[in-house]
Enzyme design. Structure first.
Site, PDB file in Angstrom:
ATOM      1  CG  ASP A  38       8.279  78.618  54.870  1.00  0.00           C
ATOM      2  OD1 ASP A  38       9.136  77.927  55.282  1.00  0.00           O
ATOM      3  OD2 ASP A  38       8.266  79.621  55.290  1.00  0.00           O
ATOM      4  N   GLY A  39       9.769  74.909  53.739  1.00  0.00           N
ATOM      5  CA  GLY A  39      11.023  75.395  52.949  1.00  0.00           C
ATOM      6  C   GLY A  39      11.755  76.191  53.438  1.00  0.00           C
ATOM      7  CD  GLU A  40      11.208  81.890  55.533  1.00  0.00           C
ATOM      8  OE1 GLU A  40      11.884  81.604  56.641  1.00  0.00           O
ATOM      9  OE2 GLU A  40      10.883  82.745  54.775  1.00  0.00           O
ATOM     10  NE  ARG A  96      30.660  75.704  34.468  1.00  0.00           N
ATOM     11  CZ  ARG A  96      29.398  74.481  34.413  1.00  0.00           C
ATOM     12  NH1 ARG A  96      29.203  73.663  33.876  1.00  0.00           N
ATOM     13  NH2 ARG A  96      28.336  74.138  35.465  1.00  0.00           N
ATOM     14  CD  GLN A  97      26.147  82.102  36.112  1.00  0.00           C
ATOM     15  OE1 GLN A  97      25.665  83.368  36.145  1.00  0.00           O
ATOM     16  NE2 GLN A  97      25.863  81.407  36.353  1.00  0.00           N
ATOM     17  CG  ASP A 169      37.893  74.191  28.208  1.00  0.00           C
ATOM     18  OD1 ASP A 169      39.222  74.811  28.456  1.00  0.00           O
ATOM     19  OD2 ASP A 169      36.964  73.919  29.143  1.00  0.00           O
ATOM     20  CE  LYS A 192      34.398  73.679  25.820  1.00  0.00           C
ATOM     21  NZ  LYS A 192      34.207  72.996  26.498  1.00  0.00           N
ATOM     22  NE  ARG A 194      30.452  74.949  26.980  1.00  0.00           N
ATOM     23  CZ  ARG A 194      30.529  73.580  27.509  1.00  0.00           C
ATOM     24  NH1 ARG A 194      29.300  73.044  26.549  1.00  0.00           N
ATOM     25  NH2 ARG A 194      31.036  73.232  28.511  1.00  0.00           N
ATOM     26  CB  THR A 226      32.820  69.024  27.024  1.00  0.00           C
ATOM     27  OG1 THR A 226      32.977  70.416  27.446  1.00  0.00           O
ATOM     28  CG2 THR A 226      34.763  69.621  26.870  1.00  0.00           C
TER      29      THR A 226
HETATM   30  C1  R5P Z   1      34.318  74.301  30.935  1.00  0.00           C
HETATM   31  O1  R5P Z   1      35.130  75.644  30.629  1.00  0.00           O
HETATM   32  C2  R5P Z   1      35.070  73.517  32.145  1.00  0.00           C
HETATM   33  O2  R5P Z   1      35.834  73.223  32.241  1.00  0.00           O
HETATM   34  C3  R5P Z   1      34.059  71.697  31.311  1.00  0.00           C
HETATM   35  O3  R5P Z   1      35.103  71.639  30.337  1.00  0.00           O
HETATM   36  C4  R5P Z   1      32.676  72.082  31.174  1.00  0.00           C
HETATM   37  O4  R5P Z   1      31.760  72.490  32.220  1.00  0.00           O
HETATM   38  C5  R5P Z   1      32.235  70.577  30.819  1.00  0.00           C
HETATM   39  O5  R5P Z   1      30.819  70.828  30.780  1.00  0.00           O
HETATM   40  P1  R5P Z   1      29.682  69.542  29.788  1.00  0.00           P
HETATM   41  O6  R5P Z   1      29.944  68.260  31.005  1.00  0.00           O
HETATM   42  O7  R5P Z   1      28.613  69.945  29.931  1.00  0.00           O
HETATM   43  O8  R5P Z   1      30.249  69.543  28.784  1.00  0.00           O
END
Ligand code: R5P
Length: 310
Positions: A38-40, A96-97, A169, A192, A194, A226
């Protein structure tokens, strides 16, 4: 034998785990990490691990099964009475979160830290966290190591002349400064924004790139937008060429194809994630197995890990 080092792997990056095992001159631990019909996820440790010093290699990028496999492996090792369990996470997904940058969003990086501890991890070894302060999300020891020596060695050998290190960044400035210092280059910065998730727009290029060769450094390449957008802006300002380097090659969607047709001459990444099948001439993959293997050896031997980088 009690207190022996044992290295296990989930399915997320077995090739890297095998390379680490080779560096340590040991075999990979015997474990089943499979799926039920079942995927577990089904994990069972197929050898006696009572009292051993167990390390589990598993990057936790998508799919979520990778994280789940790691959690379940830690649980299995804990219930099998391993003395100590270290989660070796070459790429820490969900990093990133790491804050509430908008109302009503999750801090998923903290949730992952809680889950790992709850599953039984006693320590973590990870590489180039997107934000170093994620270390503080853990109440267990965490060793944070860097892929820089591997990337720097490559750039040192392949790039000559007047070089500028650019970071795309503010989050990467510290990393960029270290690269610029080591390569005897100047440092620049791409401002940069977003406009929406996974899209990048270059507002400004700070630094003199005219007539210079540019090395762009980032921690993660996901869609590649990026780096691709930054490369356009930098070449418009008269740079003679561009190479890019990043630790974690997430390569979402068609990132490799987009990078191939971009102005970037070469994209240098490491194998923290499984890159089997990436076989593209423009992408150069360097191994971090030795660094992770040395980190594991030092943790096991209760030796300094930070002295790896002095
Ligand atoms: C963002 O803060 C990270 O350092 C990278 O710049 C980012 O994850 C790159 O994402 P993407 O390749 O989608 O632009």
């Amino acid at each position: 034998m009690a207190d022996e080092l044992r290295l296990f792997s989930g399915n997320a990056n077995k090739a890297l785990a095998q390379e680490i095992a080779d560096y340590l001159n040991i075999g990979l631990g015997d474990a089943v990490v499979n799926r039920f019909k079942d995927g577990e996820i089904q994990v069972s440790i197929s050898e006696n691990v009572r009292g051993v010093d167990a390390f589990v290699v598993q990057p936790t990028g998508p799919p979520a099964e990778n994280l789940l496999e790691l959690l379940i492996m830690c649980d299995a090792l804990k219930r099998a009475s391993a003395r100590r369990i270290t989660a070796v996470i070459p790429y820490f997904g969900y990093a990133r979160q790491d804050r509430k940058d908008r109302p009503r969003v999750a801090i998923t990086a903290k949730l992952v830290a809680n889950l790992l501890t709850e599953a039984g991890a006693d320590r973590v070894l990870t590489m180039d966290l997107h934000a170093p302060q994620i270390q503080g999300f853990f109440d267990i020891p965490l060793d944070h190591i860097y892929a820089a020596p591997v990337l720097l060695r490559y750039f040192d050998q392949s790039v000559k002349g007047d070089v500028v290190v650019m970071v795309p960044d503010t989050g990467s400035i510290k990393m960029g400064r270290a690269f610029a210092k080591r390569l005897g280059a100047s440092l620049g910065f791409v401002d940069k924004r977003r406009p929406k998730p996974d899209a990048a727009k270059v507002m400004n290029v700070v630094g003199d790139v005219e007539g210079k060769y540019v090395i762009m450094i980032d921690d993660i390449i996901s869609t590649g937008s990026t780096l691709i957008e930054a490369a356009k802006a930098i070449m418009d300002l008269g740079a003679v060429g561009i190479m890019a380097g990043a630790t974690h090659a997430v390569f979402a969607d068609d990132a490799v194809e987009h990078l191939s047709s971009s102005l970037i001459e070469q994209v240098v990444v490491t194998n923290t994630l499984d890159l089997a099948g990436v076989g593209n001439g423009k992408v150069k993959v360097l191994s971090v197995a030795e660094l992770l293997g040395e980190g594991i050896d030092r943790i096991h031997g209760e030796k300094s890990v930070s002295s790896l980088f002095v």
